[in-house]
Motif scaffolding. Structure first.
Motif, PDB file in Angstrom:
ATOM      1  N   PRO A 243       0.772  -1.552  -0.209  1.00  0.00           N
ATOM      2  CA  PRO A 243       0.009  -0.138   0.282  1.00  0.00           C
ATOM      3  C   PRO A 243       1.071   1.441  -0.253  1.00  0.00           C
ATOM      4  O   PRO A 243       2.039   1.194   0.433  1.00  0.00           O
ATOM      5  CB  PRO A 243      -0.611  -0.372   1.471  1.00  0.00           C
TER       6      PRO A 243
ATOM      7  N   LEU B 161       2.475   4.469   1.347  1.00  0.00           N
ATOM      8  CA  LEU B 161       2.997   4.909   2.594  1.00  0.00           C
ATOM      9  C   LEU B 161       2.566   6.272   2.963  1.00  0.00           C
ATOM     10  O   LEU B 161       1.902   5.860   4.576  1.00  0.00           O
ATOM     11  CB  LEU B 161       4.533   5.130   2.244  1.00  0.00           C
ATOM     12  N   THR B 162       2.358   6.857   2.209  1.00  0.00           N
ATOM     13  CA  THR B 162       0.999   8.158   2.428  1.00  0.00           C
ATOM     14  C   THR B 162      -0.112   7.750   3.468  1.00  0.00           C
ATOM     15  O   THR B 162      -0.252   8.432   3.668  1.00  0.00           O
ATOM     16  CB  THR B 162       0.894   8.847   1.124  1.00  0.00           C
ATOM     17  N   ALA B 163      -0.190   6.723   2.083  1.00  0.00           N
ATOM     18  CA  ALA B 163      -1.715   5.965   3.258  1.00  0.00           C
ATOM     19  C   ALA B 163      -1.652   5.462   3.996  1.00  0.00           C
ATOM     20  O   ALA B 163      -2.601   6.205   5.292  1.00  0.00           O
ATOM     21  CB  ALA B 163      -2.408   5.411   1.872  1.00  0.00           C
ATOM     22  N   GLU B 164      -0.964   5.086   4.515  1.00  0.00           N
ATOM     23  CA  GLU B 164      -0.241   4.986   5.860  1.00  0.00           C
ATOM     24  C   GLU B 164      -0.079   5.550   7.089  1.00  0.00           C
ATOM     25  O   GLU B 164      -1.009   5.486   8.387  1.00  0.00           O
ATOM     26  CB  GLU B 164       0.664   3.197   5.896  1.00  0.00           C
ATOM     27  N   ILE B 165       0.379   6.626   6.479  1.00  0.00           N
ATOM     28  CA  ILE B 165       1.242   7.676   7.554  1.00  0.00           C
ATOM     29  C   ILE B 165      -0.318   8.579   7.687  1.00  0.00           C
ATOM     30  O   ILE B 165      -0.710   9.343   8.645  1.00  0.00           O
ATOM     31  CB  ILE B 165       2.062   9.116   6.423  1.00  0.00           C
ATOM     32  N   ASP B 166      -1.222   8.874   6.549  1.00  0.00           N
ATOM     33  CA  ASP B 166      -2.711   9.280   6.628  1.00  0.00           C
ATOM     34  C   ASP B 166      -3.372   8.750   8.107  1.00  0.00           C
ATOM     35  O   ASP B 166      -3.907   9.658   8.939  1.00  0.00           O
ATOM     36  CB  ASP B 166      -3.586   9.468   5.574  1.00  0.00           C
ATOM     37  N   VAL B 167      -3.250   7.450   7.515  1.00  0.00           N
ATOM     38  CA  VAL B 167      -4.897   6.771   9.244  1.00  0.00           C
ATOM     39  C   VAL B 167      -3.724   6.906  10.628  1.00  0.00           C
ATOM     40  O   VAL B 167      -4.285   7.632  10.978  1.00  0.00           O
ATOM     41  CB  VAL B 167      -4.305   4.898   8.414  1.00  0.00           C
ATOM     42  N   VAL B 168      -2.449   7.221  10.034  1.00  0.00           N
ATOM     43  CA  VAL B 168      -1.816   7.236  11.403  1.00  0.00           C
ATOM     44  C   VAL B 168      -2.059   8.779  12.405  1.00  0.00           C
ATOM     45  O   VAL B 168      -2.315   8.496  13.732  1.00  0.00           O
ATOM     46  CB  VAL B 168      -0.437   6.836  11.536  1.00  0.00           C
TER      47      VAL B 168
ATOM     48  N   GLU C   1      -5.114   8.926  13.144  1.00  0.00           N
ATOM     49  CA  GLU C   1      -5.807   8.347  14.870  1.00  0.00           C
ATOM     50  C   GLU C   1      -4.987   9.277  15.805  1.00  0.00           C
ATOM     51  O   GLU C   1      -5.885   8.664  16.833  1.00  0.00           O
ATOM     52  CB  GLU C   1      -5.054   6.889  14.429  1.00  0.00           C
TER      53      GLU C   1
END
Length: 125
Positions: free
Chosen positions: A53, A55-62, A65
């Motif tokens: 996936p 990396l920016t999507a994961e950072i956005d989710v974090v 949160e």
């Protein structure tokens, strides 16, 4: 991440072509298995990157949160501040009741001490 892998793939491909050209001039021709193996490796690497996936999507989710947790902490702090105010008001409201209770106990003791404690002093039947 995709841009980095694309740059890596392009630079590796350019390196292979440069080595093939230099080696081809020295040896004549580069054996077929070498470019094929490198191409398969690059295709596999690109496929691996495509499966990950972004990396920016994961950072956005974090980040979302963390923001939600901060908001819940702010809400909890507001609730605690309100509860503290309510307890302070209740404590102030009970101070006169405590004072009256102490006065009543003193009055009761003084009345008990002032009255005679004999058995025959009660009202006549």
């Amino acid at each position: 991440m995709h841009a980095t892998v694309d740059a890596f793939v392009d630079s590796t491909r350019a390196l292979v072509e440069a080595v093939a050209t230099a080696g081809g001039e020295a040896l004549g021709t580069l054996p077929t298995p070498v470019p094929t193996s490198v191409t398969r490796m690059l295709v596999s690497l690109r496929g691996l990157v495509d499966q990950m996936p972004p990396l920016t999507a994961e950072i956005d989710v974090v980040v979302r949160e963390l923001h939600a947790k901060r908001l819940s902490i702010e809400a909890l702090q507001a609730e605690l501040a309100t509860l503290d105010e309510q307890l302070e008001i209740l404590e102030r409201s009970l101070r006169p009741v405590v004072a009256w209770s102490r006065q009543w106990n003193r009055l009761r003791r003084s009345l008990t001490d002032a009255l005679p404690t004999g058995e025959g002093t009660g009202p006549a039947d």
